[in-house]
Write an enzyme that holds these catalytic residues in place. Sequence first.
Site, PDB file in Angstrom:
ATOM      1  N   GLY A 170       0.864  -1.180   0.000  1.00 28.75           N
ATOM      2  CA  GLY A 170       0.000   0.000   0.000  1.00 28.75           C
ATOM      3  C   GLY A 170       0.899   1.228   0.000  1.00 28.75           C
ATOM      4  O   GLY A 170       1.866   1.299   0.771  1.00 28.75           O
ATOM      5  N   ALA A 171       0.585   2.199  -0.865  1.00 28.64           N
ATOM      6  CA  ALA A 171       1.521   3.300  -1.116  1.00 28.64           C
ATOM      7  C   ALA A 171       1.970   4.055   0.146  1.00 28.64           C
ATOM      8  O   ALA A 171       3.174   4.185   0.385  1.00 28.64           O
ATOM      9  CB  ALA A 171       0.911   4.251  -2.144  1.00 28.64           C
TER      10      ALA A 171
ATOM     11  N   GLN B 213      -5.799  -8.995  -1.880  1.00 30.05           N
ATOM     12  CA  GLN B 213      -5.776  -7.982  -0.812  1.00 30.05           C
ATOM     13  C   GLN B 213      -7.191  -7.587  -0.385  1.00 30.05           C
ATOM     14  O   GLN B 213      -7.426  -7.258   0.779  1.00 30.05           O
ATOM     15  CB  GLN B 213      -5.017  -6.725  -1.280  1.00 30.05           C
ATOM     16  CG  GLN B 213      -3.525  -6.919  -1.454  1.00 30.05           C
ATOM     17  CD  GLN B 213      -3.162  -7.266  -2.886  1.00 30.05           C
ATOM     18  OE1 GLN B 213      -3.916  -7.935  -3.583  1.00 30.05           O
ATOM     19  NE2 GLN B 213      -1.993  -6.855  -3.335  1.00 30.05           N
TER      20      GLN B 213
ATOM     21  N   ASP C 244      -1.480   4.502  -6.261  1.00 29.84           N
ATOM     22  CA  ASP C 244      -0.043   4.327  -6.055  1.00 29.84           C
ATOM     23  C   ASP C 244       0.740   5.503  -6.619  1.00 29.84           C
ATOM     24  O   ASP C 244       1.854   5.780  -6.193  1.00 29.84           O
ATOM     25  CB  ASP C 244       0.423   3.007  -6.667  1.00 29.84           C
ATOM     26  CG  ASP C 244      -0.048   1.874  -5.776  1.00 29.84           C
ATOM     27  OD1 ASP C 244      -1.221   1.489  -5.878  1.00 29.84           O
ATOM     28  OD2 ASP C 244       0.742   1.430  -4.915  1.00 29.84           O
TER      29      ASP C 244
ATOM     30  N   ASN D 134      -3.257   2.486 -10.011  1.00 31.95           N
ATOM     31  CA  ASN D 134      -3.740   1.793  -8.810  1.00 31.95           C
ATOM     32  C   ASN D 134      -3.836   0.311  -9.152  1.00 31.95           C
ATOM     33  O   ASN D 134      -3.564  -0.118 -10.284  1.00 31.95           O
ATOM     34  CB  ASN D 134      -5.085   2.358  -8.354  1.00 31.95           C
ATOM     35  CG  ASN D 134      -5.474   1.844  -6.972  1.00 31.95           C
ATOM     36  OD1 ASN D 134      -4.688   1.961  -6.030  1.00 31.95           O
ATOM     37  ND2 ASN D 134      -6.632   1.236  -6.831  1.00 31.95           N
ATOM     38  N   LYS D 135      -4.231  -0.486  -8.185  1.00 33.20           N
ATOM     39  CA  LYS D 135      -4.273  -1.941  -8.330  1.00 33.20           C
ATOM     40  C   LYS D 135      -4.953  -2.377  -9.620  1.00 33.20           C
ATOM     41  O   LYS D 135      -5.978  -1.806 -10.004  1.00 33.20           O
ATOM     42  CB  LYS D 135      -4.985  -2.529  -7.104  1.00 33.20           C
ATOM     43  CG  LYS D 135      -5.096  -4.023  -7.068  1.00 33.20           C
ATOM     44  CD  LYS D 135      -3.781  -4.743  -7.268  1.00 33.20           C
ATOM     45  CE  LYS D 135      -2.714  -4.351  -6.266  1.00 33.20           C
ATOM     46  NZ  LYS D 135      -1.374  -4.905  -6.595  1.00 33.20           N
TER      47      LYS D 135
HETATM   48  O1  MRU Z   1       0.300  -4.255  -4.551  1.00 30.15           O
HETATM   49  P1  MRU Z   1      -0.242  -3.472  -3.393  1.00 30.15           P
HETATM   50  O2  MRU Z   1      -1.073  -4.292  -2.470  1.00 30.15           O
HETATM   51  O3  MRU Z   1       0.830  -2.685  -2.693  1.00 30.15           O
HETATM   52  O4  MRU Z   1      -1.225  -2.421  -4.065  1.00 30.15           O
HETATM   53  C1  MRU Z   1      -1.836  -1.457  -3.253  1.00 30.15           C
HETATM   54  C2  MRU Z   1      -2.828  -0.626  -3.962  1.00 30.15           C
HETATM   55  O5  MRU Z   1      -3.000  -0.711  -5.169  1.00 30.15           O
HETATM   56  C3  MRU Z   1      -3.561   0.388  -3.152  1.00 30.15           C
HETATM   57  O6  MRU Z   1      -4.831   0.618  -3.695  1.00 30.15           O
HETATM   58  C4  MRU Z   1      -2.773   1.705  -3.189  1.00 30.15           C
HETATM   59  O7  MRU Z   1      -1.456   1.519  -2.755  1.00 30.15           O
HETATM   60  C5  MRU Z   1      -3.419   2.746  -2.355  1.00 30.15           C
HETATM   61  S1  MRU Z   1      -3.287   2.300  -0.682  1.00 30.15           S
HETATM   62  C6  MRU Z   1      -3.819   3.309   0.409  1.00 30.15           C
END
Ligand code: MRU
Length: 336
Positions: free
Chosen positions: A45-46, A188, A229, A239-240
């Site tokens: 998560g960012a 996730q 991200d 984003n994801k």
């Molecule tokens: O691969 P990850 O689990 O690190 O991906 C995270 C995401 O895509 C979240 O939506 C993003 O980091 C925002 S988190 C507050």
Amino acid sequence: MRSLDWVDGAVEMIDQTRLPQETAILRLTSTADLVAAIKRLSVRGAPALGVAGAYGVVLALAEHDPAAEPDRFAAAVASLRTARPTAVNLGRMVDRVAAVAGAGREAALAEADRIRDEELNASLAMGELGADLVGQLVGHREIRAMTICNTGGLASVERGTALAVIQALHERGELSEAIPLETRPLLQGGRLTTWELARMGAPHRLVVDSAGPFLLARGAADVVLIGADRVVANGDTANKIGSFALALAAADAGVPFIVVAPESTVDTETKTGDDIEIEDRGRAEVVAVRSMAIAPEGTAAINPAFDVTPVRLVTALVTEQRVVRFDLGQTLSEGG
Ligand code: MRU
């Protein structure tokens, strides 16, 4: 409960790979162990990556004196900043703490603590600003909110980004239900977001990723709330993986699509989404689910961890400081 923190000379974090079965705490005392934890998504998560990277530089300072061993210190810092490429927070916060490393470990720790506290405060502000905006856009008080991946306290330090908005709506008595997508391949949404929603007592129903767009077409949600991200200068948002498909379906159905991210995720040095490096996490995560093979041996796979939603599909960006209404023609440089 904080998902990670600096505790007595080490980074402590909830090991997100073990949720929801187990709430295990990892204690990391070396840069190499922290880099490994970032790569295997024990912390993810960012905003959480930014905080982890910041404390990582403090660990690196205990391993190498930058004045006596500048090359080794620089290599440790580089290993942190490149552990994952897409979330801008990681490199940015590593650089911020490395910039004060010359002043000593106490100064570096104070800067990392500041970064942690900024993310904590940002989460609180984003939650309230985002809940206000959802109320304005939706116009009623029984909100059904769809979301993807995990954007809660686990992905930040506490409360999170998009999930902080859902939590604020719940606390205001305005959440009818949250609809998290499971988020293949690492689940996730299924493993972490449901765990957080259950802990906050918020009503929710989990759906498979491919159901999201169809459910939007059928009017099952009033709003889509996602994290980011990296939000770049023109408003394009990484984003994801799966976020782009949701955005297309939301636009088609006339459902507001809101990105919730702290200013620490806004990267105006990158011009458009085409310039964002997208992490490919390799075949292993696609051909197996939690070590059980789901494809014949030797099957090749493509595994982009993120996608990019073009700004034309984004209704608004909510940060801790502002709301930028892309749907009304505002831009990142002038809006909010
Ligand atoms: O691969 P990850 O689990 O690190 O991906 C995270 C995401 O895509 C979240 O939506 C993003 O980091 C925002 S988190 C507050």
